[in-house]
Motif scaffolding. Structure first.
Motif, PDB file in Angstrom:
ATOM      1  N   GLN A   1     -16.238   1.716  18.362  1.00 43.62           N
ATOM      2  CA  GLN A   1     -15.264   1.257  19.356  1.00 43.62           C
ATOM      3  C   GLN A   1     -14.096   0.508  18.712  1.00 43.62           C
ATOM      4  N   ARG A   2     -13.480   1.179  17.738  1.00 39.81           N
ATOM      5  CA  ARG A   2     -12.323   0.609  17.053  1.00 39.81           C
ATOM      6  C   ARG A   2     -11.398   1.739  16.622  1.00 39.81           C
ATOM      7  N   PRO A   3     -10.164   1.394  16.252  1.00 40.03           N
ATOM      8  CA  PRO A   3      -9.247   2.426  15.754  1.00 40.03           C
ATOM      9  C   PRO A   3      -9.735   2.987  14.413  1.00 40.03           C
ATOM     10  N   ALA A   4      -9.320   4.202  14.113  1.00 39.88           N
ATOM     11  CA  ALA A   4      -9.662   4.810  12.824  1.00 39.88           C
ATOM     12  C   ALA A   4      -9.030   4.004  11.691  1.00 39.88           C
ATOM     13  N   ARG A   5      -9.729   3.940  10.586  1.00 38.51           N
ATOM     14  CA  ARG A   5      -9.239   3.222   9.406  1.00 38.51           C
ATOM     15  C   ARG A   5      -8.703   4.213   8.382  1.00 38.51           C
ATOM     16  N   LYS A   6      -7.705   3.759   7.668  1.00 31.76           N
ATOM     17  CA  LYS A   6      -7.180   4.524   6.544  1.00 31.76           C
ATOM     18  C   LYS A   6      -7.762   3.873   5.287  1.00 31.76           C
ATOM     19  N   TYR A   7      -8.563   4.627   4.562  1.00 37.23           N
ATOM     20  CA  TYR A   7      -9.230   4.102   3.370  1.00 37.23           C
ATOM     21  C   TYR A   7      -8.429   4.450   2.124  1.00 37.23           C
TER      22      TYR A   7
ATOM     23  N   LEU B   1       0.828  -1.205   0.000  1.00 33.85           N
ATOM     24  CA  LEU B   1       0.000   0.000   0.000  1.00 33.85           C
ATOM     25  C   LEU B   1       0.866   1.260   0.000  1.00 33.85           C
ATOM     26  N   ARG B   2       1.927   1.257   0.788  1.00 38.81           N
ATOM     27  CA  ARG B   2       2.820   2.424   0.822  1.00 38.81           C
ATOM     28  C   ARG B   2       3.480   2.654  -0.539  1.00 38.81           C
ATOM     29  N   ARG B   3       3.953   1.562  -1.162  1.00 40.00           N
ATOM     30  CA  ARG B   3       4.581   1.695  -2.488  1.00 40.00           C
ATOM     31  C   ARG B   3       3.577   2.193  -3.522  1.00 40.00           C
ATOM     32  N   LEU B   4       2.378   1.640  -3.500  1.00 39.56           N
ATOM     33  CA  LEU B   4       1.351   2.046  -4.468  1.00 39.56           C
ATOM     34  C   LEU B   4       0.983   3.515  -4.291  1.00 39.56           C
ATOM     35  N   GLU B   5       0.967   3.967  -3.042  1.00 41.85           N
ATOM     36  CA  GLU B   5       0.657   5.372  -2.797  1.00 41.85           C
ATOM     37  C   GLU B   5       1.817   6.266  -3.254  1.00 41.85           C
ATOM     38  N   GLN B   6       3.043   5.844  -3.014  1.00 38.95           N
ATOM     39  CA  GLN B   6       4.203   6.615  -3.472  1.00 38.95           C
ATOM     40  C   GLN B   6       4.230   6.711  -4.999  1.00 38.95           C
ATOM     41  N   GLN B   7       3.743   5.667  -5.665  1.00 36.02           N
ATOM     42  CA  GLN B   7       3.695   5.642  -7.132  1.00 36.02           C
ATOM     43  C   GLN B   7       2.453   6.362  -7.675  1.00 36.02           C
ATOM     44  N   GLU B   8       1.663   6.907  -6.753  1.00 35.27           N
ATOM     45  CA  GLU B   8       0.439   7.641  -7.088  1.00 35.27           C
ATOM     46  C   GLU B   8      -0.593   6.781  -7.824  1.00 35.27           C
ATOM     47  N   LEU B   9      -0.622   5.493  -7.471  1.00 32.40           N
ATOM     48  CA  LEU B   9      -1.610   4.577  -8.042  1.00 32.40           C
ATOM     49  C   LEU B   9      -2.837   4.466  -7.142  1.00 32.40           C
ATOM     50  N   ILE B  10      -2.652   4.819  -5.878  1.00 26.49           N
ATOM     51  CA  ILE B  10      -3.763   4.878  -4.924  1.00 26.49           C
ATOM     52  C   ILE B  10      -3.625   6.159  -4.108  1.00 26.49           C
ATOM     53  N   HIS B  11      -4.724   6.533  -3.489  1.00 23.28           N
ATOM     54  CA  HIS B  11      -4.769   7.696  -2.605  1.00 23.28           C
ATOM     55  C   HIS B  11      -5.414   7.219  -1.308  1.00 23.28           C
ATOM     56  N   SER B  12      -4.943   7.736  -0.193  1.00 25.00           N
ATOM     57  CA  SER B  12      -5.524   7.326   1.092  1.00 25.00           C
ATOM     58  C   SER B  12      -6.102   8.516   1.829  1.00 25.00           C
ATOM     59  N   LYS B  13      -7.035   8.198   2.718  1.00 25.84           N
ATOM     60  CA  LYS B  13      -7.659   9.215   3.555  1.00 25.84           C
ATOM     61  C   LYS B  13      -8.110   8.536   4.846  1.00 25.84           C
ATOM     62  N   TRP B  14      -7.774   9.162   5.974  1.00 24.23           N
ATOM     63  CA  TRP B  14      -8.208   8.641   7.265  1.00 24.23           C
ATOM     64  C   TRP B  14      -9.684   8.964   7.471  1.00 24.23           C
ATOM     65  N   GLU B  15     -10.402   7.999   8.044  1.00 24.38           N
ATOM     66  CA  GLU B  15     -11.795   8.279   8.382  1.00 24.38           C
ATOM     67  C   GLU B  15     -11.837   9.199   9.594  1.00 24.38           C
ATOM     68  N   LYS B  16     -12.968   9.798   9.818  1.00 25.78           N
ATOM     69  CA  LYS B  16     -13.137  10.686  10.964  1.00 25.78           C
ATOM     70  C   LYS B  16     -13.118   9.874  12.254  1.00 25.78           C
ATOM     71  N   GLN B  17     -12.473  10.426  13.257  1.00 25.32           N
ATOM     72  CA  GLN B  17     -12.350   9.752  14.552  1.00 25.32           C
ATOM     73  C   GLN B  17     -13.712   9.400  15.143  1.00 25.32           C
ATOM     74  N   ASP B  18     -14.692  10.249  14.940  1.00 25.54           N
ATOM     75  CA  ASP B  18     -16.024  10.005  15.496  1.00 25.54           C
ATOM     76  C   ASP B  18     -16.614   8.694  14.991  1.00 25.54           C
ATOM     77  N   ALA B  19     -16.420   8.410  13.708  1.00 24.29           N
ATOM     78  CA  ALA B  19     -16.965   7.174  13.130  1.00 24.29           C
ATOM     79  C   ALA B  19     -16.325   5.950  13.779  1.00 24.29           C
ATOM     80  N   ALA B  20     -15.016   5.969  13.912  1.00 23.32           N
ATOM     81  CA  ALA B  20     -14.316   4.845  14.540  1.00 23.32           C
ATOM     82  C   ALA B  20     -14.696   4.723  16.012  1.00 23.32           C
TER      83      ALA B  20
END
Length: 105
Positions: free
Chosen positions: A66-72, A43-62
């Motif tokens: 009752q779980r950690p925030a997810r990176k989508y 995932l890190r390599r794909l993001e560095q190659q600009e093949l994917i983009h990530s975004k953290w979900e809002k803390q309120d949703a997680a």
């Protein structure tokens, strides 16, 4: 813009999985059967190659679940192009795409 790199089979599977609607690390691991030590570096390599983009979900949703925030993750235009080329290169990816489509109907 640099041409999209030739993907390894593992990276192609991760892209295919994201393209199929499985958008966060644990989900990708569950669908592919790949361990975290393979998925997260990919995932890190794909993001560095600009093949994917990530975004953290809002803390309120997680917090409400009752779980950690997810990176989508989602495919970029370059990622979609790279995935199309990978499907031509790796015949099994095309079959996986058909299987995912039939499961989501």
């Amino acid at each position: 813009m640099v041409d999209s790199p030739t993907l390894s089979y593992t990276s192609a599977i991760v892209l295919q999985t994201i393209g199929g609607g499985f958008n966060y690390g644990f989900d990708i691991m569950e669908v592919t059967g790949l361990p975290s030590g393979t998925v997260y570096p990919a995932l890190r390599r794909l993001e560095q190659q600009e093949l994917i983009h990530s975004k953290w979900e809002k803390q309120d949703a997680a917090f409400s679940e009752q779980r950690p925030a997810r990176k989508y993750y989602q495919l970029t235009r370059r990622g979609k192009d790279a995935l199309a080329r990978a499907r031509e290169r790796f015949a099994l990816l095309e079959q996986l795409a058909k299987d995912e489509t039939s499961r989501h109907r």
